[in-house]
Enzyme design. Structure first.
Site, mmCIF file in Angstrom:
data_model
loop_
_atom_site.group_PDB
_atom_site.id
_atom_site.type_symbol
_atom_site.label_atom_id
_atom_site.label_comp_id
_atom_site.label_asym_id
_atom_site.label_seq_id
_atom_site.Cartn_x
_atom_site.Cartn_y
_atom_site.Cartn_z
ATOM 1 C CG ASP A 130 7.694 16.881 36.996
ATOM 2 O OD1 ASP A 130 8.640 16.449 37.677
ATOM 3 O OD2 ASP A 130 7.836 17.543 35.958
ATOM 4 C CB CYS A 140 12.178 12.550 38.490
ATOM 5 S SG CYS A 140 13.227 14.013 38.625
ATOM 6 N NE ARG A 141 7.271 12.459 36.385
ATOM 7 C CZ ARG A 141 6.515 13.188 35.584
ATOM 8 N NH1 ARG A 141 5.211 13.253 35.805
ATOM 9 N NH2 ARG A 141 7.051 13.837 34.576
ATOM 10 C CB SER A 142 10.437 6.939 33.466
ATOM 11 O OG SER A 142 11.460 7.757 32.985
ATOM 12 C CG ASN A 158 14.678 8.229 31.063
ATOM 13 O OD1 ASN A 158 15.547 7.789 30.310
ATOM 14 N ND2 ASN A 158 14.108 7.461 31.956
ATOM 15 C CB CYS A 186 8.538 10.514 33.249
ATOM 16 S SG CYS A 186 10.321 10.491 33.486
HETATM 17 P P1 4NP Z 1 10.717 13.471 35.183
HETATM 18 O O1 4NP Z 1 10.946 14.883 35.911
HETATM 19 O O2 4NP Z 1 9.877 13.735 33.972
HETATM 20 O O3 4NP Z 1 9.992 12.674 36.228
HETATM 21 O O4 4NP Z 1 12.099 12.940 34.867
HETATM 22 C C1 4NP Z 1 11.420 16.028 35.262
HETATM 23 C C2 4NP Z 1 12.776 16.166 35.049
HETATM 24 C C3 4NP Z 1 13.250 17.328 34.455
HETATM 25 C C4 4NP Z 1 12.365 18.324 34.074
HETATM 26 C C5 4NP Z 1 11.010 18.173 34.294
HETATM 27 C C6 4NP Z 1 10.555 17.010 34.885
HETATM 28 N N1 4NP Z 1 12.857 19.513 33.495
HETATM 29 O O5 4NP Z 1 12.053 20.441 33.247
HETATM 30 O O6 4NP Z 1 14.067 19.631 33.234
#
Ligand code: 4NP
Length: 152
Positions: free
Chosen positions: A124, A13-15, A11, A8
């Site tokens: 997201d 939340c989703r992954s 790294n 993702c």
């Molecule tokens: P992820 O979520 O891609 O599912 O881990 C996010 C985590 C952090 C951010 C964006 C999405 N960020 O902008 O910091």
């Protein structure tokens, strides 16, 4: 052994949720797989998963507190057989790192496992509330179950 990488943006939340969910299913199904996750950005490298991801997963009795964020690298194209991305933006960012068709073919939208050809995205959840994480959990669990059946 099949080697599976979930990707993702951050790294956190989703992954890591996909990593934890698929790790749990693989254990139950006795699959011979290597599982990892990574982010296209290095923004959260070294961090534990987001606390909302940890608590959503804990409510399903899945512990992901051992996971730490790392950035996706070109070496991952050689180290993994399947690179499952969560959304179109991840797909663009990962495929931009190779001109090699063999590598490019490894990169797939994860929800196509459950909904072939529909190119659905895992939204997201970072800027939303806890219900976003619950939604992500359900989508990823469905795709993970399908993937496990396919790899069996
Ligand atoms: P992820 O979520 O891609 O599912 O881990 C996010 C985590 C952090 C951010 C964006 C999405 N960020 O902008 O910091």
């Amino acid at each position: 052994m099949e080697k599976v990488l979930f990707v993702c943006l951050g790294n956190i939340c989703r992954s890591p949720m996909a990593h934890g969910i698929f790790r749990e299913i693989a254990k139950k199904e006795n699959l011979n797989v290597k599982i990892d996750s990574a982010g296209t950005s290095d923004h959260h490298a070294g961090e534990a998963p987001d606390s909302r991801a940890v608590s959503t997963m804990a409510s399903k009795n899945i512990d992901i507190t051992d996971l730490r964020a790392r950035q996706f690298t070109r070496a991952d194209f050689d180290d993994f057989d399947h690179i499952f991305v969560m959304d179109d933006s991840n797909f663009e960012n990962v495929t931009a790192l190779t001109k090699n068709e063999e590598h490019r073919k490894k990169v797939k939208l994860f929800l196509n496992e459950a909904h072939p050809g529909e190119n659905r995205n895992v939204p997201d959840p970072y800027f939303g509330g806890d219900e976003g994480f619950e939604h992500v959990y359900k989508m990823i669990t469905e795709a993970s179950n399908r993937l496990a059946q396919r790899l069996k």
